[in-house]
Design a protein around this motif. Structure first.
Motif, mmCIF file in Angstrom:
data_model
loop_
_atom_site.group_PDB
_atom_site.id
_atom_site.type_symbol
_atom_site.label_atom_id
_atom_site.label_comp_id
_atom_site.label_asym_id
_atom_site.label_seq_id
_atom_site.Cartn_x
_atom_site.Cartn_y
_atom_site.Cartn_z
ATOM 1 N N GLY A 149 36.231 6.198 19.440
ATOM 2 C CA GLY A 149 36.934 5.014 18.945
ATOM 3 C C GLY A 149 38.036 5.362 17.967
ATOM 4 O O GLY A 149 38.936 6.144 18.291
ATOM 5 N N THR A 150 37.923 4.865 16.734
ATOM 6 C CA THR A 150 38.987 5.093 15.738
ATOM 7 C C THR A 150 38.737 6.349 14.896
ATOM 8 O O THR A 150 39.467 6.592 13.931
ATOM 9 C CB THR A 150 39.077 3.873 14.788
ATOM 10 O OG1 THR A 150 37.791 3.697 14.180
ATOM 11 C CG2 THR A 150 39.472 2.604 15.550
ATOM 12 N N ASP A 151 37.717 7.153 15.286
ATOM 13 C CA ASP A 151 37.437 8.407 14.547
ATOM 14 C C ASP A 151 38.699 9.280 14.543
ATOM 15 O O ASP A 151 39.246 9.587 15.610
ATOM 16 C CB ASP A 151 36.283 9.145 15.256
ATOM 17 C CG ASP A 151 35.870 10.422 14.529
ATOM 18 O OD1 ASP A 151 34.722 10.832 14.685
ATOM 19 O OD2 ASP A 151 36.729 10.994 13.805
ATOM 20 N N PRO A 152 39.189 9.688 13.364
ATOM 21 C CA PRO A 152 40.426 10.477 13.292
ATOM 22 C C PRO A 152 40.380 11.738 14.169
ATOM 23 O O PRO A 152 41.384 12.156 14.742
ATOM 24 C CB PRO A 152 40.535 10.851 11.808
ATOM 25 C CG PRO A 152 39.740 9.812 11.092
ATOM 26 C CD PRO A 152 38.636 9.403 12.027
ATOM 27 N N GLU A 153 39.151 12.310 14.305
ATOM 28 C CA GLU A 153 39.011 13.527 15.112
ATOM 29 C C GLU A 153 39.422 13.273 16.574
ATOM 30 O O GLU A 153 39.932 14.163 17.260
ATOM 31 C CB GLU A 153 37.556 14.005 15.062
ATOM 32 C CG GLU A 153 37.293 15.350 15.750
ATOM 33 C CD GLU A 153 35.799 15.673 15.807
ATOM 34 O OE1 GLU A 153 35.205 15.785 14.713
ATOM 35 O OE2 GLU A 153 35.251 15.757 16.933
ATOM 36 N N ASP A 154 39.237 12.043 17.027
ATOM 37 C CA ASP A 154 39.562 11.722 18.427
ATOM 38 C C ASP A 154 40.982 11.182 18.564
ATOM 39 O O ASP A 154 41.540 11.145 19.656
ATOM 40 C CB ASP A 154 38.560 10.698 18.967
ATOM 41 C CG ASP A 154 37.168 11.295 19.113
ATOM 42 O OD1 ASP A 154 36.603 11.723 18.077
ATOM 43 O OD2 ASP A 154 36.674 11.381 20.239
ATOM 44 N N ASN A 155 41.549 10.746 17.468
ATOM 45 C CA ASN A 155 42.893 10.155 17.514
ATOM 46 C C ASN A 155 43.917 11.222 17.145
ATOM 47 O O ASN A 155 44.526 11.191 16.075
ATOM 48 C CB ASN A 155 42.964 8.942 16.585
ATOM 49 C CG ASN A 155 42.204 7.782 17.193
ATOM 50 O OD1 ASN A 155 42.760 7.014 17.983
ATOM 51 N ND2 ASN A 155 40.911 7.682 16.895
ATOM 52 N N PRO A 213 46.175 19.510 21.637
ATOM 53 C CA PRO A 213 45.576 19.774 22.959
ATOM 54 C C PRO A 213 44.053 19.759 22.850
ATOM 55 O O PRO A 213 43.491 20.153 21.819
ATOM 56 C CB PRO A 213 46.082 21.175 23.313
ATOM 57 C CG PRO A 213 47.272 21.409 22.428
ATOM 58 C CD PRO A 213 47.033 20.610 21.183
ATOM 59 N N PHE A 214 43.377 19.266 23.896
ATOM 60 C CA PHE A 214 41.910 19.255 23.873
ATOM 61 C C PHE A 214 41.398 20.625 24.295
ATOM 62 O O PHE A 214 41.755 21.132 25.363
ATOM 63 C CB PHE A 214 41.377 18.180 24.814
ATOM 64 C CG PHE A 214 39.885 18.130 24.882
ATOM 65 C CD1 PHE A 214 39.202 18.551 26.018
ATOM 66 C CD2 PHE A 214 39.151 17.691 23.781
ATOM 67 C CE1 PHE A 214 37.809 18.518 26.067
ATOM 68 C CE2 PHE A 214 37.760 17.658 23.818
ATOM 69 C CZ PHE A 214 37.094 18.080 24.959
ATOM 70 N N ASP A 215 40.531 21.220 23.422
ATOM 71 C CA ASP A 215 40.003 22.562 23.722
ATOM 72 C C ASP A 215 38.536 22.446 24.140
ATOM 73 O O ASP A 215 37.634 22.315 23.299
ATOM 74 C CB ASP A 215 40.133 23.446 22.458
ATOM 75 C CG ASP A 215 39.566 24.845 22.705
ATOM 76 O OD1 ASP A 215 39.585 25.652 21.763
ATOM 77 O OD2 ASP A 215 39.086 25.090 23.845
ATOM 78 N N LEU A 216 38.288 22.429 25.438
ATOM 79 C CA LEU A 216 36.923 22.234 25.960
ATOM 80 C C LEU A 216 35.985 23.329 25.477
ATOM 81 O O LEU A 216 34.803 23.071 25.207
ATOM 82 C CB LEU A 216 36.958 22.186 27.491
ATOM 83 C CG LEU A 216 35.632 21.898 28.205
ATOM 84 C CD1 LEU A 216 34.960 20.633 27.660
ATOM 85 C CD2 LEU A 216 35.866 21.776 29.717
ATOM 86 N N ASN A 234 44.645 8.842 24.311
ATOM 87 C CA ASN A 234 45.182 10.212 24.369
ATOM 88 C C ASN A 234 44.294 11.079 25.267
ATOM 89 O O ASN A 234 43.227 10.644 25.728
ATOM 90 C CB ASN A 234 45.274 10.805 22.951
ATOM 91 C CG ASN A 234 43.900 10.891 22.295
ATOM 92 O OD1 ASN A 234 42.903 11.237 22.939
ATOM 93 N ND2 ASN A 234 43.817 10.528 21.017
ATOM 94 N N TYR A 235 44.726 12.354 25.448
ATOM 95 C CA TYR A 235 44.019 13.234 26.378
ATOM 96 C C TYR A 235 42.645 13.627 25.841
ATOM 97 O O TYR A 235 41.692 13.807 26.612
ATOM 98 C CB TYR A 235 44.875 14.480 26.652
ATOM 99 C CG TYR A 235 44.390 15.289 27.827
ATOM 100 C CD1 TYR A 235 43.789 16.532 27.648
ATOM 101 C CD2 TYR A 235 44.511 14.778 29.124
ATOM 102 C CE1 TYR A 235 43.341 17.265 28.732
ATOM 103 C CE2 TYR A 235 44.073 15.504 30.215
ATOM 104 C CZ TYR A 235 43.475 16.753 30.010
ATOM 105 O OH TYR A 235 43.012 17.479 31.092
ATOM 106 N N THR A 236 42.537 13.726 24.522
ATOM 107 C CA THR A 236 41.238 14.087 23.930
ATOM 108 C C THR A 236 40.183 13.036 24.255
ATOM 109 O O THR A 236 39.061 13.360 24.671
ATOM 110 C CB THR A 236 41.376 14.261 22.397
ATOM 111 O OG1 THR A 236 42.125 15.450 22.145
ATOM 112 C CG2 THR A 236 40.016 14.349 21.708
#
Ligand SMILES: O=C(O)[C@H](O)[C@H](O)COP(=O)(O)O
Ligand SMILES: [Mg+2]
Length: 301
Positions: free
Chosen positions: A128-134, A138-141, A162-164
């Motif tokens: 949701g609005t968690d800064p870690e997700d916003n 790049p998303f590092d799997l 976003n992509y994350t």
């Protein structure tokens, strides 16, 4: 074939025929934060005639409480228990239909309205609005640790998509056994005050494509929202009318619920979709340009 309202008698007859009036919001009452002309006056006419008024919006960005604040800010009379949103419907679906265990969580793609309704329903969530997700990083799997307690992904309108977020939701939906895929609604577009924008359906579309499967939709036209209304408001479907601006959500929702339907042209649907050479198979009972047209009943004839 739809009946086009035109005379004062037409509007009076509709007011006399229905005791409960369900209103869609975006494109019927307002576009973004711009109130559509005549709306407060018509809602006042209905209340003075002792009609039940209920608001049913697919917009999951606000909770019912935040919608009450929007109504107040726009000077439109509304009570929080008259307001039903797709965020609320999704939270109720998770708690009463899926019966998500208290120790399980939801991964949210959406805004604080959806988070607030999940909280109010006692459902844990992440994302949701968690800064870690916003983030636009790049998303590092290889650096992602999956949360085994995520039992559902809920996707609503998210203007910070976003992509994350898509990547995390994809991990949960492909790696957590039995993880539910839920969309608050599937509106393709959103009628903002300055014009059309991608809607919630365009936010969940990348996941549907990547997964090759559709989510369960808890907003209109699904019956979940009407079930939420029925749980709190007594109404006779025979004397209930649904007023909306989108055929494949509002009008289909009304028809699915056995309600009479009235389409307005102040939002998504244009008149040629009803009267043009290729009319929609979803046919409203009545059409009028705008909700404000009902003011005719108070003009001296
Ligand atoms: O994209 C969306 O979420 C919808 O377009 C929008 O919010 C629909 O709201 P409604 O017309 O049901 O009030
Ligand atoms: Mg609408």
């Amino acid at each position: 074939m739809s009946t086009r309202l035109s005379s004062q008698e037409d509007y009076e007859k509709l007011l006399d025929s229905y005791d409960t009036w369900l209103f869609d919001c975006d494109g019927v009452l307002w576009r973004g934060d711009h109130l559509i002309d005549g709306v407060p006056e018509v809602l006042d006419i209905l209340r003075r005639r002792n009609k039940k008024v209920v608001f049913v919006t697919n917009n999951a960005t606000k909770s019912r409480k935040k919608y009450k604040a929007k109504f107040d800010q726009l000077g439109v009379v509304a009570h929080v228990d008259e307001i039903y949103g797709s965020a609320y419907a999704a939270a109720v679906y998770l708690s009463t239909i899926i019966k998500i265990p208290k120790n399980k969580k939801v991964y949210v793609i959406g805004q604080n309205g959806l988070e607030e309704e999940l909280r109010d329903e006692g459902i844990q969530y992440i994302g949701g609005t968690d800064p870690e997700d916003n983030t636009l990083e790049p998303f590092d799997l290889s650096n992602f640790t999956i949360d085994p307690d995520v039992a559902a992904v809920v996707c609503g309108l998210d203007t910070q998509i976003n992509y994350t977020k898509l990547s995390k939701a994809f991990q949960y939906l492909t790696r957590n056994p039995g993880c539910h895929f839920i969309a608050t609604n599937e509106d393709s577009t959103y009628p903002s005050s300055a014009g059309l924008l991608p809607g919630a359906g365009a936010i969940s579309a990348p996941l549907r494509y990547a997964l090759g499967k559709d989510p369960v939709c808890t907003g209109k036209p699904a019956s979940t929202m009407l079930d939420c209304v029925k749980a709190k408001v007594h109404f006779d479907p025979e004397r209930t009318i649904m007023v909306g601006d989108r055929l494949n959500t509002d009008i289909l929702f009304g028809k699915n619920g056995g309600l009479t339907t009235l389409l307005v042209f102040t939002g998504i649907t244009s008149e040629d979709e009803i009267t043009g050479p290729n009319p929609s198979p979803i046919v409203p009972d009545f059409v009028t340009q705008a909700l404000g047209d009902f003011r005719i009943v108070e003009r001296s004839s």
